[in-house]
Design a protein around this motif. Structure first.
Motif, short mmCIF file in Angstrom:
data_model
loop_
_atom_site.label_atom_id
_atom_site.label_comp_id
_atom_site.label_asym_id
_atom_site.label_seq_id
_atom_site.Cartn_x
_atom_site.Cartn_y
_atom_site.Cartn_z
N LEU A 120 0.87 -1.18 0.00
CA LEU A 120 0.00 0.00 0.00
C LEU A 120 0.91 1.23 0.00
CD1 LEU A 120 -2.94 1.10 0.40
CD2 LEU A 120 -2.45 1.13 2.83
N SER A 121 0.78 2.06 -1.03
CA SER A 121 1.65 3.23 -1.08
C SER A 121 1.09 4.31 -0.15
CB SER A 121 1.72 3.76 -2.50
OG SER A 121 0.50 4.36 -2.84
N GLY A 122 1.98 5.20 0.27
CA GLY A 122 1.56 6.26 1.18
C GLY A 122 0.45 7.10 0.59
N ALA A 123 0.58 7.47 -0.70
CA ALA A 123 -0.42 8.33 -1.33
C ALA A 123 -1.78 7.65 -1.36
CB ALA A 123 0.03 8.68 -2.75
N GLN A 124 -1.74 6.37 -1.69
CA GLN A 124 -3.00 5.62 -1.77
C GLN A 124 -3.64 5.51 -0.38
OE1 GLN A 124 -2.37 1.69 -3.20
NE2 GLN A 124 -4.50 1.40 -3.81
N ALA A 125 -2.81 5.32 0.59
CA ALA A 125 -3.34 5.20 1.94
C ALA A 125 -3.99 6.50 2.38
CB ALA A 125 -2.21 4.83 2.90
N VAL A 126 -3.35 7.62 2.07
CA VAL A 126 -3.92 8.91 2.46
C VAL A 126 -5.22 9.15 1.72
CG1 VAL A 126 -3.55 11.39 2.38
CG2 VAL A 126 -1.70 9.89 3.10
N ASN A 127 -5.25 8.84 0.44
CA ASN A 127 -6.46 9.04 -0.34
C ASN A 127 -7.62 8.21 0.16
OD1 ASN A 127 -5.43 10.92 -2.03
ND2 ASN A 127 -4.84 9.47 -3.63
N ALA A 128 -7.33 7.03 0.63
CA ALA A 128 -8.41 6.16 1.07
C ALA A 128 -8.82 6.44 2.52
CB ALA A 128 -7.98 4.70 0.92
N GLY A 129 -8.12 7.35 3.19
CA GLY A 129 -8.50 7.66 4.57
C GLY A 129 -8.03 6.61 5.56
N ILE A 130 -7.01 5.87 5.18
CA ILE A 130 -6.48 4.85 6.09
C ILE A 130 -5.82 5.53 7.28
CG2 ILE A 130 -4.91 2.87 6.24
CD1 ILE A 130 -7.11 2.53 4.18
N VAL A 145 3.62 7.15 6.33
CA VAL A 145 3.02 8.45 6.60
C VAL A 145 3.04 8.69 8.10
CG1 VAL A 145 1.00 9.91 6.31
CG2 VAL A 145 1.52 8.15 4.63
N ASN A 146 3.64 9.80 8.50
CA ASN A 146 3.79 10.07 9.93
C ASN A 146 2.54 10.76 10.45
OD1 ASN A 146 4.56 10.66 12.47
ND2 ASN A 146 6.44 11.74 11.91
N TYR A 147 1.62 9.99 10.93
CA TYR A 147 0.36 10.56 11.40
C TYR A 147 -0.14 9.72 12.55
CZ TYR A 147 -4.41 12.37 11.25
OH TYR A 147 -5.61 12.95 11.56
N ASP A 148 -0.01 10.26 13.74
CA ASP A 148 -0.48 9.58 14.93
C ASP A 148 -1.24 10.61 15.75
OD1 ASP A 148 -0.74 8.55 17.53
OD2 ASP A 148 0.94 7.19 17.21
N LEU A 149 -2.50 10.34 16.03
CA LEU A 149 -3.32 11.35 16.71
C LEU A 149 -2.78 11.68 18.09
CD1 LEU A 149 -6.92 10.30 15.76
CD2 LEU A 149 -5.66 12.27 14.98
N ARG A 150 -2.06 10.77 18.68
CA ARG A 150 -1.49 11.07 19.98
C ARG A 150 -0.48 12.21 19.87
NH1 ARG A 150 0.76 5.41 21.64
NH2 ARG A 150 1.05 5.33 19.40
N LYS A 151 0.12 12.33 18.67
CA LYS A 151 1.05 13.43 18.43
C LYS A 151 0.34 14.63 17.80
CE LYS A 151 5.27 11.67 19.31
NZ LYS A 151 6.09 12.17 20.40
N VAL A 152 -0.64 14.33 16.93
CA VAL A 152 -1.30 15.40 16.17
C VAL A 152 -2.28 16.17 17.07
CG1 VAL A 152 -2.80 15.89 14.22
CG2 VAL A 152 -1.06 14.14 14.02
N ASP A 153 -3.18 15.44 17.72
CA ASP A 153 -4.19 16.09 18.56
C ASP A 153 -3.69 16.33 19.98
OD1 ASP A 153 -5.91 16.09 16.53
OD2 ASP A 153 -7.50 14.95 17.51
N ALA A 211 7.24 11.16 26.34
CA ALA A 211 8.18 11.07 25.23
C ALA A 211 8.04 9.69 24.61
CB ALA A 211 9.60 11.27 25.74
N PHE A 212 7.62 9.68 23.37
CA PHE A 212 7.58 8.39 22.66
C PHE A 212 7.74 8.67 21.18
CE2 PHE A 212 3.31 9.98 22.64
CZ PHE A 212 2.73 9.55 21.47
N ARG A 213 8.16 7.67 20.45
CA ARG A 213 8.38 7.86 19.02
C ARG A 213 7.28 7.15 18.24
NH1 ARG A 213 14.11 5.55 18.13
NH2 ARG A 213 13.14 3.97 19.41
N VAL A 214 7.11 7.59 17.00
CA VAL A 214 6.11 6.97 16.15
C VAL A 214 6.85 6.15 15.11
CG1 VAL A 214 4.23 7.38 14.54
CG2 VAL A 214 4.55 8.90 16.48
N PRO A 215 6.79 4.83 15.22
CA PRO A 215 7.49 4.00 14.24
C PRO A 215 6.85 4.12 12.86
CG PRO A 215 6.65 2.68 16.06
CD PRO A 215 6.05 4.02 16.19
N LEU A 216 7.67 4.17 11.83
CA LEU A 216 7.17 4.28 10.46
C LEU A 216 7.73 3.15 9.62
CD1 LEU A 216 7.51 8.08 9.70
CD2 LEU A 216 5.48 6.84 10.41
N GLY A 217 6.91 2.67 8.69
CA GLY A 217 7.38 1.66 7.76
C GLY A 217 7.88 2.34 6.50
N SER A 218 8.45 1.56 5.60
CA SER A 218 8.87 2.16 4.33
C SER A 218 8.25 1.45 3.15
CB SER A 218 10.40 2.13 4.22
OG SER A 218 10.83 0.81 4.42
#
Ligand code: SF4
Ligand code: SF4
Lengths: 229, 384
Positions: free
Chosen positions: B224-234, B244-252, B261-268
């Motif tokens: 699943l590509s990042g762009a596709q994931a964002v478009n689909a609302g994943i 895609v670096n998006y974690d509501l614990r960090k965003v909201d 202090a915690f990190r958000v793991p990301l895949g590639s």
């Protein structure tokens, strides 16, 4: 060079280690065995487990029961059939009818109080909304019955349990509840006493004023001695 | 080839039907199929073993959750939120409480804030361990990883039971705090569980991460590509596995997450392996949060000054949290009565499921099972 299958072997080492350790590691041994439920089959429902390794703790809940104070269930029933729990119960599994005496006067207790345990989802909302601390959660798990239709429909007299029983199953919670009830009662009494005193005072003042008015009528010039009371 | 066989073949070709020759095989997997994690059906069209089309069919577990909630008081639908994603009742509770607290602001006491974070992160551990176990089950590693996962989950469920009275249907959060405080000694027990957890994670990683079969079955499968994931609302781990670096614990930064202090793991790569690894890595971060929260938790009340009857003024709101599966949101419209006028759930696993066909097309049917497992769905939430 990477040996093909090395990762698999490593995984197998983990499973082997777990297998061996399960015989020696005390902590694991405790967790590897199925825990049994609290009540031994056949034991009276009021007997609580003496065993430490049961899944039923003093904090677990399953279905509601009605509480009564003292030895006589209907004499000490706390429920006044206000029907708040019936209205709030999310799956609507409570059915209540108020009780009336021969003159048709409402006597503040339920004539019918049914809970359908096959519908109840053990959510404890009824306990939270009850203003009279009349309903609490039980932790009796052995409830299976052969009758599919009415078997789990519990009636008022089956639901009624003593406050002592509640203390046995949820000691911490029961103590806290009793303390809060005692405190609320004391507050209410203090308030009542204050209200009574105020009422008495007002009545006295009124009576005094009336006396003064009586006195002042025939003799308009007389001093109003009672007014200071 | 013998002459007889040749004639047989020739006569066979005479009776061949063109419609059958194109030969797409239609398989209906489910609703009662062990790989579908509940009652869910995939209508798969296969060319040989390769998936050419896949239609998810759901609704078998529809329980009318939203409409029911519109007919009862705000508090009474709290226990129903437990049953959305029945693995994560604590985070479901939180999302709903958060939305309601926006309708009618109630100050949440400090201790309750900490306990909420502790419960939510324990829930994340429960969800991710069992997800990894189930995922390996789908891969054919029947039993062992799942049982190891459940062994650990059991300890956390015991904690939940001691705190809330129930292991899965916790119904623990209230508007303005929590239903009750945790019992004496609970924090120490939670500490013991949290301290023992890294050892289990090490063991789990040793068991799984280098296993050649796991690698072969998951790498470059269901990309699943990042762009596709964002478009689909994943959202959730699935989105982060795509980089895609998006974690509501960090965003909201809802609750008190900004204090940890915690990190958000990301895949590639965005493949099944990344989705699987993300969960293992997230558990380590959750442990960090738990560690800090259990250290800093203050004493005090756990319930704010909530009114006895919850009756917000006419308004609307959307409250969301980072549930272990993604963004779980509650959209509420109040009309000034004790019941919500509109109650809408944004379930993460339902929306994450929408890209299933794109992920599966071109892979074999056995991979479709793995891909579905890596999406992490719970049908209670998909169907509501
Ligand atoms: S526990 Fe919940 S479902 Fe059961 S009777 Fe009480 S309110 Fe109703
Ligand atoms: S149990 Fe409590 S809420 Fe229910 S009818 Fe009796 S007094 Fe009222």
């Amino acid at each position: 060079m990477r040996l093909l299958g090395f990762g698999i072997l490593k995984g197998m080492a983990v499973t082997l280690e777990n297998f061996v350790r399960s015989y020696f590691d005390r902590d694991r041994r405790h967790h590897l065995f199925t825990k049994e439920y609290a009540w031994e089959p056949g034991a009276p429902a009021e007997v609580l487990p003496a065993r430490a390794d049961t899944t039923v703790t003093a904090h677990s809940r399953n279905f509601p029961i009605l509480l009564h104070d003292g030895a006589d269930p209907m004499g000490g029933i706390r429920c006044v059939a206000c029907q708040i729990c019936e209205r709030e119960c999310p799956p609507q599994c409570i059915y209540i009818e108020k009780d009336y005496d021969e003159q048709g006067k409402y006597i503040k207790r339920p004539a019918i109080f049914d809970i359908d345990l096959s519908v109840c989802m053990s959510c404890q909302i009824c306990v939270e909304v009850c203003p009279f601390d009349a309903i609490v959660m039980d932790s009796q798990f052995e409830l299976s019955t052969a009758n599919r239709f009415g078997g789990l429909l519990q009636h008022r007299d089956q639901l009624l349990k003593s406050n002592e029983y509640y203390h046995r199953i949820h000691p911490e919670e029961a103590r806290a509840r009793d303390d809060r009830m005692a405190q609320e009662k004391a507050e209410k009494e203090a308030k009542q006493a204050a209200a009574d005193a105020a009422k008495k005072k007002a009545a006295e003042a009124k009576a005094a004023a009336e006396i003064a008015a009586e006195k002042s009528k025939p003799e308009p010039s007389a001093p109003t001695a009672g007014g200071a009371a | 080839m013998s002459a007889a066989a040749a004639t047989a073949a020739a006569s066979y070709s005479l009776v061949r039907q063109p419609a059958m020759e194109t030969g797409l095989l239609e398989v209906s997997m489910g609703p009662h199929h062990p790989s579908t994690h509940g009652v869910f059906r995939m209508d798969v069209r296969l060319d040989g073993e390769t998936v050419v089309a896949l239609k998810p069919v759901f609704g078998y577990l529809h329980r009318n959750h939203e409409k029911l909630a519109e007919g009862m008081s705000y508090l009474a639908s709290m226990p129903f939120t437990d049953r959305l994603d029945y693995f994560n009742s604590m985070t479901n509770n939180w999302a709903y409480a958060l939305a309601a607290e926006q309708l009618l602001p109630i100050e949440v006491p400090e201790r309750a804030q900490y306990l909420r974070v502790i419960m939510a992160e324990l829930t994340r551990l429960v969800n991710h361990t069992s997800l990894v176990g189930f995922f390996l089950n789908d891969l054919g590693a029947l039993g062992t990883p799942l049982l190891y996962a459940f062994r650990e989950r059991e300890r956390i469920l015991d904690l939940f039971e001691q705190a809330s009275g129930a292991r899965m249907m916790c119904n623990y959060f209230r508007f303005g705090g929590l239903r009750c405080d945790v019992p004496e000694g609970w924090l120490a027990r939670a500490r013991a569980v949290v301290d023992a957890f890294p050892r289990f994670l090490d063991e789990f990683e040793k068991l799984l991460c280098e296993n050649e079969i796991v690698l072969a079955r998951t790498q470059r499968v269901g990309v699943l590509s990042g762009a596709q994931a964002v478009n689909a609302g994943i959202t959730g781990p699935m989105l982060r596995a795509s980089g895609v670096n998006y974690d509501l614990r960090k965003v909201d930064r809802y609750g008190i997450y900004e204090r940890f202090a915690f990190r958000v793991p990301l895949g590639s790569a965005g493949d099944c392996y990344d989705r699987f690894m993300i969960r293992l890595l997230e558990m380590r971060e959750s442990l960090k949060i738990l560690d800090a929260a259990l250290r800093d938790i203050p004493t005090g009340p756990v319930m704010g000054n909530a009114p006895r009857v919850f009756k917000p003024a006419a308004s609307e709101t959307y409250g969301r949290v980072e549930s272990p599966k993604g963004e779980l949101g509650f959209y509420l419209i109040a009309d000034g009565t004790t019941k919500p006028y509109r109650y809408r759930v944004r379930p993460p696993s339902f929306i994450n499921l929408t890209v299933l066909e794109d992920l599966c097309v071109g892979h074999t049917i056995a991979d479709a099972v793995v891909i579905l497992g890596s999406v992490d769905i719970v049908l209670g939430e998909v169907d509501r």
